[in-house]
Write a protein that holds these residues in place. Structure first.
Motif, PDB file in Angstrom:
ATOM      1  N   TYR A 197      -4.605  11.851   2.082  1.00 40.27           N
ATOM      2  CA  TYR A 197      -3.448  11.219   0.704  1.00 40.27           C
ATOM      3  C   TYR A 197      -5.151  10.284   0.427  1.00 40.27           C
ATOM      4  CZ  TYR A 197       1.051  12.785   1.715  1.00 40.27           C
ATOM      5  OH  TYR A 197       2.356  13.187   2.570  1.00 40.27           O
ATOM      6  N   GLU A 223       2.107  11.525   7.711  1.00 41.47           N
ATOM      7  CA  GLU A 223       3.147  12.263   7.472  1.00 41.47           C
ATOM      8  C   GLU A 223       3.543  12.334   5.692  1.00 41.47           C
ATOM      9  OE1 GLU A 223       3.811  14.654  10.082  1.00 41.47           O
ATOM     10  OE2 GLU A 223       1.856  13.819  11.215  1.00 41.47           O
ATOM     11  N   ARG A 224       3.820  11.173   5.199  1.00 35.32           N
ATOM     12  CA  ARG A 224       4.398  11.584   4.441  1.00 35.32           C
ATOM     13  C   ARG A 224       3.810  10.791   3.117  1.00 35.32           C
ATOM     14  NH1 ARG A 224       9.608   9.411   3.955  1.00 35.32           N
ATOM     15  NH2 ARG A 224       9.294   7.943   5.522  1.00 35.32           N
ATOM     16  N   GLU A 241       4.929   8.543   1.265  1.00 36.64           N
ATOM     17  CA  GLU A 241       5.511   6.726   1.239  1.00 36.64           C
ATOM     18  C   GLU A 241       5.058   6.289   2.825  1.00 36.64           C
ATOM     19  OE1 GLU A 241       9.821   4.504   2.007  1.00 36.64           O
ATOM     20  OE2 GLU A 241       9.470   6.377   2.172  1.00 36.64           O
ATOM     21  N   ASP A 242       4.909   6.985   3.703  1.00 35.85           N
ATOM     22  CA  ASP A 242       4.226   6.542   4.580  1.00 35.85           C
ATOM     23  C   ASP A 242       2.560   6.004   4.716  1.00 35.85           C
ATOM     24  OD1 ASP A 242       6.254   7.046   5.970  1.00 35.85           O
ATOM     25  OD2 ASP A 242       5.587   8.855   7.339  1.00 35.85           O
TER      26      ASP A 242
END
Length: 133
Positions: A2, A65-66, A68-69
């Motif tokens: 990300y 993983e996401r 938000e993380d």
């Protein structure tokens, strides 16, 4: 991976954004990353100032993983480094988010972007728009 943008604001009228913009700050921030944060790369640049605030954007590339993380990890990273690194001492975190890449895709769709699967039909190699290539 990300890309998360973290916008930070100076503690007052000085030092301004020019005090932290540069490759030295990015290297220092990357060196301060903890292994569990999985931060791969950091860039530092002046914010666009579209909301009238003068600040700096930290572009943080990390594995998560996401989304938000990733955002939570970058927020914690920025708060921790703002307290620990002298060049950022007193700076505050004003936002953390993934930048939109909509302009890139809009350029692809408008027909003026690079050739590829998303372009006006028919393809130049065939007058058949359903040509199997």
């Amino acid at each position: 991976m990300y890309l998360i943008h973290a916008r930070i604001q100076p503690p007052g009228p000085a030092p301004g954004p020019d005090a932290v913009i540069g490759p030295g700050t990015a290297r220092t921030l990357l060196a301060a990353a903890l292994p569990q944060e999985r931060i791969e790369h950091v860039v530092v640049h002046r914010s666009d100032g579209d909301d009238g605030l003068d600040g700096v954007v930290l572009g943080v590339f990390l594995l998560a993983e996401r989304l938000e993380d990733a955002e939570c990890t970058v927020a914690a990273f920025c708060r921790r480094t703002a307290e620990a690194l002298p060049v950022l001492r007193g700076w505050t975190l004003s936002s953390v988010n993934a930048p939109l890449v909509a302009p890139f895709y809009e350029r692809l769709l408008d027909g003026n972007g690079p050739a590829g699967r998303i372009r006006p039909l028919p393809f130049s190699s065939s007058e058949n728009p359903f040509h199997p290539f």
